[in-house]
Design a protein around this motif. Sequence first.
Motif, short mmCIF file in Angstrom:
data_model
loop_
_atom_site.label_atom_id
_atom_site.label_comp_id
_atom_site.label_asym_id
_atom_site.label_seq_id
_atom_site.Cartn_x
_atom_site.Cartn_y
_atom_site.Cartn_z
N GLY A 147 0.82 -1.21 0.00
CA GLY A 147 0.00 0.00 0.00
C GLY A 147 0.85 1.25 0.00
O GLY A 147 0.56 2.23 -0.71
N MET A 148 1.93 1.21 0.77
CA MET A 148 2.83 2.36 0.85
C MET A 148 3.48 2.63 -0.50
O MET A 148 3.54 3.77 -0.96
CB MET A 148 3.90 2.07 1.90
N ASN A 149 3.93 1.57 -1.15
CA ASN A 149 4.57 1.76 -2.46
C ASN A 149 3.58 2.30 -3.49
O ASN A 149 3.94 3.12 -4.35
CB ASN A 149 5.24 0.46 -2.93
N GLU A 150 2.33 1.86 -3.40
CA GLU A 150 1.31 2.41 -4.29
C GLU A 150 1.08 3.89 -4.02
O GLU A 150 0.92 4.69 -4.94
CB GLU A 150 -0.01 1.66 -4.10
N SER A 151 1.03 4.25 -2.74
CA SER A 151 0.84 5.66 -2.39
C SER A 151 2.00 6.50 -2.92
O SER A 151 1.80 7.57 -3.49
CB SER A 151 0.75 5.84 -0.87
N TYR A 152 3.23 6.00 -2.73
CA TYR A 152 4.40 6.77 -3.16
C TYR A 152 4.46 6.87 -4.69
O TYR A 152 4.93 7.88 -5.23
CB TYR A 152 5.68 6.18 -2.58
N ALA A 153 4.01 5.84 -5.38
CA ALA A 153 3.96 5.92 -6.85
C ALA A 153 2.96 6.99 -7.28
O ALA A 153 3.20 7.76 -8.22
CB ALA A 153 3.59 4.55 -7.43
N ALA A 154 1.81 7.05 -6.57
CA ALA A 154 0.83 8.10 -6.86
C ALA A 154 1.42 9.47 -6.54
O ALA A 154 1.18 10.46 -7.25
CB ALA A 154 -0.45 7.87 -6.05
N LEU A 155 2.23 9.53 -5.48
CA LEU A 155 2.88 10.79 -5.13
C LEU A 155 3.90 11.20 -6.20
O LEU A 155 4.00 12.38 -6.56
CB LEU A 155 3.54 10.65 -3.75
#
Lengths: 163, 163
Positions: A147-155
Amino acid sequence: MSATTKEAPAKATLTKPSDREIRVERIFNASRDRVWSAFTDPKLIAQWWGRGNKLVIEKMEVERGGHWRVVEHADGQTHGFEGRFREVTPQDRIVRTFEWDGMPGYPIVETAEFEDLGDGRTKLVATSLFYKTEERDGMMESGMEGGMNESYAALDRLLESME
Amino acid sequence: MSATTKEAPAKATLTKPSDREIRVERIFNASRDRVWSAFTDPKLIAQWWGRGNKLVIEKMEVERGGHWRVVEHADGQTHGFEGRFREVTPQDRIVRTFEWDGMPGYPIVETAEFEDLGDGRTKLVATSLFYKTEERDGMMESGMEGGMNESYAALDRLLESME
Protein backbone atom coordinates in the motif's frame (compact mmCIF):
# COMPACT_ATOMS: atom_id res chain seq x y z
CA MET A 1 10.53 16.37 -14.38
CA SER A 2 13.39 18.09 -12.59
CA ALA A 3 16.67 18.96 -14.31
CA THR A 4 18.33 15.79 -13.09
CA THR A 5 18.11 12.66 -15.18
CA LYS A 6 18.25 10.39 -12.14
CA GLU A 7 15.22 8.20 -11.68
CA ALA A 8 13.60 7.78 -8.28
CA PRO A 9 13.77 4.19 -7.08
CA ALA A 10 10.50 2.40 -7.68
CA LYS A 11 10.41 1.00 -4.16
CA ALA A 12 10.99 2.36 -0.72
CA THR A 13 13.68 0.82 1.48
CA LEU A 14 12.11 -0.70 4.56
CA THR A 15 14.14 -1.73 7.63
CA LYS A 16 13.62 -2.53 11.32
CA PRO A 17 16.07 -0.36 13.30
CA SER A 18 14.77 -1.64 16.65
CA ASP A 19 12.21 -4.19 17.85
CA ARG A 20 9.42 -1.59 17.96
CA GLU A 21 10.17 0.46 14.84
CA ILE A 22 9.84 0.43 11.09
CA ARG A 23 12.06 2.76 9.06
CA VAL A 24 11.33 3.70 5.47
CA GLU A 25 13.56 5.61 3.04
CA ARG A 26 12.27 6.88 -0.27
CA ILE A 27 13.68 9.40 -2.73
CA PHE A 28 11.40 11.67 -4.73
CA ASN A 29 12.31 13.52 -7.93
CA ALA A 30 11.10 16.87 -6.61
CA SER A 31 12.24 19.76 -4.46
CA ARG A 32 11.81 19.60 -0.72
CA ASP A 33 9.39 22.52 -0.94
CA ARG A 34 7.15 20.55 -3.29
CA VAL A 35 7.33 17.33 -1.26
CA TRP A 36 6.51 19.26 1.91
CA SER A 37 3.41 20.71 0.25
CA ALA A 38 2.28 17.27 -0.90
CA PHE A 39 2.52 16.00 2.70
CA THR A 40 0.77 18.94 4.37
CA ASP A 41 -1.73 20.53 1.96
CA PRO A 42 -5.08 18.71 2.32
CA LYS A 43 -5.93 19.20 -1.37
CA LEU A 44 -2.65 17.57 -2.38
CA ILE A 45 -2.77 14.80 0.24
CA ALA A 46 -6.17 13.79 -1.16
CA GLN A 47 -4.54 13.21 -4.55
CA TRP A 48 -2.01 10.55 -3.54
CA TRP A 49 -2.48 9.13 -0.03
CA GLY A 50 -5.53 7.05 -1.03
CA ARG A 51 -3.76 5.44 -4.01
CA GLY A 52 -6.63 6.36 -6.30
CA ASN A 53 -9.38 5.73 -3.74
CA LYS A 54 -11.59 8.61 -2.67
CA LEU A 55 -10.08 10.27 0.37
CA VAL A 56 -12.05 12.68 2.55
CA ILE A 57 -9.81 14.93 4.63
CA GLU A 58 -12.05 15.63 7.64
CA LYS A 59 -9.35 17.44 9.60
CA MET A 60 -5.73 18.40 8.90
CA GLU A 61 -4.49 20.91 11.47
CA VAL A 62 -0.79 20.84 10.63
CA GLU A 63 0.64 22.38 13.79
CA ARG A 64 1.77 21.16 17.21
CA GLY A 65 -1.30 19.87 19.06
CA GLY A 66 -3.47 19.89 15.94
CA HIS A 67 -5.64 16.91 15.06
CA TRP A 68 -5.92 15.14 11.73
CA ARG A 69 -8.47 12.67 10.39
CA VAL A 70 -8.90 11.22 6.92
CA VAL A 71 -11.40 8.67 5.63
CA GLU A 72 -10.62 6.45 2.67
CA HIS A 73 -13.51 5.07 0.63
CA ALA A 74 -12.65 1.81 -1.12
CA ASP A 75 -14.75 -1.09 -2.37
CA GLY A 76 -17.87 0.17 -0.61
CA GLN A 77 -16.03 0.36 2.71
CA THR A 78 -14.69 3.28 4.68
CA HIS A 79 -11.42 3.27 6.57
CA GLY A 80 -10.77 6.12 8.99
CA PHE A 81 -7.33 7.19 10.17
CA GLU A 82 -6.56 9.89 12.68
CA GLY A 83 -4.06 11.28 15.13
CA ARG A 84 -2.46 14.38 16.51
CA PHE A 85 0.62 16.40 15.65
CA ARG A 86 3.46 16.28 18.17
CA GLU A 87 5.86 18.43 16.14
CA VAL A 88 5.72 20.37 12.88
CA THR A 89 8.98 21.95 11.65
CA PRO A 90 8.27 23.38 8.20
CA GLN A 91 10.15 21.74 5.31
CA ASP A 92 12.06 19.57 7.74
CA ARG A 93 10.15 17.30 10.08
CA ILE A 94 6.68 16.15 11.11
CA VAL A 95 5.98 13.97 14.15
CA ARG A 96 2.42 12.80 14.66
CA THR A 97 0.40 9.90 15.94
CA PHE A 98 -1.38 7.60 13.51
CA GLU A 99 -4.32 5.40 14.49
CA TRP A 100 -6.56 3.25 12.30
CA ASP A 101 -10.25 3.03 13.27
CA GLY A 102 -9.98 -0.75 12.95
CA MET A 103 -7.55 -0.83 15.88
CA PRO A 104 -8.71 2.04 18.07
CA GLY A 105 -6.42 2.91 20.95
CA TYR A 106 -3.28 1.62 19.23
CA PRO A 107 -1.59 4.84 18.07
CA ILE A 108 1.74 4.71 16.26
CA VAL A 109 4.21 7.61 16.38
CA GLU A 110 5.20 8.55 12.83
CA THR A 111 8.23 10.73 12.23
CA ALA A 112 8.76 12.06 8.70
CA GLU A 113 12.02 13.83 7.88
CA PHE A 114 12.66 15.53 4.56
CA GLU A 115 16.23 15.90 3.28
CA ASP A 116 17.15 18.16 0.36
CA LEU A 117 19.64 16.09 -1.67
CA GLY A 118 20.88 19.23 -3.46
CA ASP A 119 20.20 17.86 -6.94
CA GLY A 120 16.49 18.60 -7.16
CA ARG A 121 15.59 15.43 -5.28
CA THR A 122 14.31 14.95 -1.75
CA LYS A 123 14.85 12.01 0.56
CA LEU A 124 12.06 11.05 2.93
CA VAL A 125 13.00 9.13 6.06
CA ALA A 126 9.88 7.92 7.85
CA THR A 127 9.99 5.98 11.10
CA SER A 128 7.05 4.39 12.89
CA LEU A 129 7.26 3.61 16.61
CA PHE A 130 4.88 1.07 18.15
CA TYR A 131 4.12 0.31 21.80
CA LYS A 132 4.93 -3.36 21.32
CA THR A 133 6.89 -5.55 18.92
CA GLU A 134 3.83 -7.64 18.06
CA GLU A 135 1.96 -4.49 17.00
CA ARG A 136 4.88 -3.58 14.72
CA ASP A 137 4.96 -7.10 13.27
CA GLY A 138 1.18 -7.05 12.79
CA MET A 139 1.55 -3.90 10.73
CA MET A 140 4.37 -5.47 8.68
CA GLU A 141 2.17 -8.46 7.90
CA SER A 142 -0.88 -6.35 7.00
CA GLY A 143 0.36 -5.56 3.51
CA MET A 144 1.40 -2.05 4.50
CA GLU A 145 4.50 -2.19 2.28
CA GLY A 146 2.47 -2.73 -0.88
CA GLY A 147 0.00 0.00 0.00
CA MET A 148 2.83 2.36 0.85
CA ASN A 149 4.57 1.76 -2.46
CA GLU A 150 1.31 2.41 -4.29
CA SER A 151 0.84 5.66 -2.39
CA TYR A 152 4.40 6.77 -3.16
CA ALA A 153 3.96 5.92 -6.85
CA ALA A 154 0.83 8.10 -6.86
CA LEU A 155 2.88 10.79 -5.13
CA ASP A 156 5.57 10.53 -7.84
CA ARG A 157 2.90 11.26 -10.44
CA LEU A 158 1.49 14.16 -8.43
CA LEU A 159 4.93 15.70 -7.90
CA GLU A 160 5.65 15.47 -11.63
CA SER A 161 2.34 17.19 -12.43
CA MET A 162 3.11 20.02 -9.98
CA GLU A 163 5.94 21.27 -12.27
CA MET B 1 -20.35 3.09 54.32
CA SER B 2 -20.53 -0.54 53.33
CA ALA B 3 -21.14 -3.31 55.86
CA THR B 4 -17.43 -3.98 56.27
CA THR B 5 -15.51 -2.10 58.93
CA LYS B 6 -12.26 -2.27 56.95
CA GLU B 7 -10.84 1.08 55.95
CA ALA B 8 -9.52 1.72 52.47
CA PRO B 9 -5.82 2.57 52.51
CA ALA B 10 -5.23 6.29 52.29
CA LYS B 11 -2.66 5.92 49.52
CA ALA B 12 -2.40 3.95 46.34
CA THR B 13 0.49 1.52 45.86
CA LEU B 14 2.63 2.61 42.94
CA THR B 15 5.24 0.35 41.32
CA LYS B 16 7.25 0.10 38.07
CA PRO B 17 6.68 -3.40 36.67
CA SER B 18 8.79 -2.70 33.58
CA ASP B 19 10.89 0.17 32.23
CA ARG B 20 7.94 1.68 30.35
CA GLU B 21 5.10 1.13 32.80
CA ILE B 22 3.59 2.43 36.01
CA ARG B 23 1.28 0.17 38.01
CA VAL B 24 -1.12 1.45 40.63
CA GLU B 25 -3.20 -0.55 43.09
CA ARG B 26 -5.92 1.04 45.18
CA ILE B 27 -8.76 -0.46 47.19
CA PHE B 28 -12.12 1.30 47.44
CA ASN B 29 -14.78 0.67 50.11
CA ALA B 30 -17.53 0.18 47.57
CA SER B 31 -19.00 -2.46 45.31
CA ARG B 32 -17.53 -3.05 41.88
CA ASP B 33 -20.80 -1.89 40.35
CA ARG B 34 -20.49 1.45 42.11
CA VAL B 35 -16.80 1.90 41.28
CA TRP B 36 -17.51 1.07 37.64
CA SER B 37 -20.20 3.77 37.51
CA ALA B 38 -17.85 6.33 39.03
CA PHE B 39 -15.28 5.60 36.31
CA THR B 40 -17.68 5.64 33.36
CA ASP B 41 -20.64 7.95 34.09
CA PRO B 42 -19.70 11.50 32.98
CA LYS B 43 -21.74 13.09 35.78
CA LEU B 44 -19.89 11.02 38.38
CA ILE B 45 -16.45 11.42 36.78
CA ALA B 46 -16.91 15.20 36.99
CA GLN B 47 -17.31 14.88 40.77
CA TRP B 48 -13.93 13.31 41.58
CA TRP B 49 -11.44 13.30 38.69
CA GLY B 50 -10.74 17.03 38.98
CA ARG B 51 -10.00 16.87 42.73
CA GLY B 52 -12.41 19.72 43.39
CA ASN B 53 -11.52 21.68 40.27
CA LYS B 54 -14.20 22.34 37.69
CA LEU B 55 -14.16 19.54 35.11
CA VAL B 56 -15.94 19.82 31.77
CA ILE B 57 -16.61 16.44 30.18
CA GLU B 58 -16.61 17.36 26.49
CA LYS B 59 -16.81 13.77 25.30
CA MET B 60 -17.06 10.39 27.04
CA GLU B 61 -18.00 7.66 24.55
CA VAL B 62 -17.36 4.62 26.74
CA GLU B 63 -17.16 1.93 24.06
CA ARG B 64 -14.49 0.43 21.82
CA GLY B 65 -13.37 3.12 19.37
CA GLY B 66 -15.11 5.90 21.29
CA HIS B 67 -13.34 9.15 22.04
CA TRP B 68 -13.12 10.96 25.35
CA ARG B 69 -12.05 14.50 26.23
CA VAL B 70 -12.20 16.36 29.54
CA VAL B 71 -11.03 19.86 30.41
CA GLU B 72 -9.99 20.78 33.94
CA HIS B 73 -10.26 24.42 35.00
CA ALA B 74 -7.81 25.32 37.79
CA ASP B 75 -6.21 28.59 38.88
CA GLY B 76 -7.42 30.42 35.79
CA GLN B 77 -5.87 27.81 33.52
CA THR B 78 -7.39 25.02 31.48
CA HIS B 79 -5.86 21.59 31.06
CA GLY B 80 -7.30 19.32 28.40
CA PHE B 81 -6.97 15.55 28.37
CA GLU B 82 -8.23 13.17 25.72
CA GLY B 83 -7.91 9.79 24.13
CA ARG B 84 -9.75 6.85 22.69
CA PHE B 85 -11.12 3.60 24.07
CA ARG B 86 -9.35 0.43 22.97
CA GLU B 87 -11.45 -1.94 25.08
CA VAL B 88 -14.47 -1.62 27.36
CA THR B 89 -15.55 -4.77 29.25
CA PRO B 90 -18.34 -3.71 31.63
CA GLN B 91 -17.51 -4.01 35.36
CA ASP B 92 -14.17 -5.58 34.52
CA ARG B 93 -11.74 -3.70 32.36
CA ILE B 94 -11.17 -0.46 30.45
CA VAL B 95 -8.23 0.13 28.11
CA ARG B 96 -7.87 3.58 26.61
CA THR B 97 -5.29 6.08 25.51
CA PHE B 98 -4.59 9.17 27.60
CA GLU B 99 -2.99 12.31 26.20
CA TRP B 100 -2.46 15.70 27.87
CA ASP B 101 -2.79 18.78 25.66
CA GLY B 102 0.52 20.02 27.08
CA MET B 103 2.32 17.09 25.45
CA PRO B 104 0.31 16.47 22.28
CA GLY B 105 1.21 13.33 20.38
CA TYR B 106 2.46 11.46 23.46
CA PRO B 107 -0.44 9.11 24.25
CA ILE B 108 -0.20 6.69 27.16
CA VAL B 109 -2.13 3.39 27.21
CA GLU B 110 -4.08 3.15 30.45
CA THR B 111 -5.53 -0.19 31.54
CA ALA B 112 -7.93 -0.17 34.49
CA GLU B 113 -9.03 -3.50 35.97
CA PHE B 114 -11.66 -3.78 38.67
CA GLU B 115 -11.60 -6.75 41.06
CA ASP B 116 -14.52 -7.58 43.37
CA LEU B 117 -12.86 -8.49 46.70
CA GLY B 118 -16.05 -10.23 47.88
CA ASP B 119 -16.35 -8.18 51.07
CA GLY B 120 -17.98 -5.10 49.62
CA ARG B 121 -14.66 -3.66 48.52
CA THR B 122 -13.18 -3.30 45.05
CA LYS B 123 -9.55 -3.35 44.01
CA LEU B 124 -8.46 -1.17 41.12
CA VAL B 125 -5.31 -2.16 39.26
CA ALA B 126 -4.31 0.57 36.82
CA THR B 127 -1.31 0.29 34.53
CA SER B 128 0.08 3.01 32.26
CA LEU B 129 2.24 2.07 29.27
CA PHE B 130 4.52 4.71 27.70
CA TYR B 131 6.41 4.65 24.39
CA LYS B 132 9.70 5.41 26.14
CA THR B 133 11.19 5.11 29.62
CA GLU B 134 11.98 8.83 29.78
CA GLU B 135 8.32 9.64 29.14
CA ARG B 136 7.34 7.34 32.01
CA ASP B 137 9.93 8.95 34.29
CA GLY B 138 8.80 12.43 33.27
CA MET B 139 5.28 11.50 34.35
CA MET B 140 6.59 10.12 37.67
CA GLU B 141 8.41 13.39 38.34
CA SER B 142 5.44 15.58 37.39
CA GLY B 143 3.71 15.12 40.71
CA MET B 144 1.20 12.65 39.29
CA GLU B 145 1.23 10.56 42.47
CA GLY B 146 0.00 13.43 44.64
CA GLY B 147 -2.68 14.40 42.16
CA MET B 148 -3.77 10.79 41.82
CA ASN B 149 -4.10 10.34 45.58
CA GLU B 150 -6.17 13.54 45.77
CA SER B 151 -8.44 12.23 43.01
CA TYR B 152 -8.87 8.87 44.73
CA ALA B 153 -9.63 10.57 48.06
CA ALA B 154 -12.34 12.57 46.28
CA LEU B 155 -13.56 9.31 44.79
CA ASP B 156 -13.72 7.74 48.28
CA ARG B 157 -16.02 10.58 49.35
CA LEU B 158 -18.17 10.24 46.24
CA LEU B 159 -18.51 6.46 46.65
CA GLU B 160 -19.57 6.92 50.27
CA SER B 161 -22.20 9.48 49.24
CA MET B 162 -23.59 7.07 46.61
CA GLU B 163 -24.88 4.73 49.33
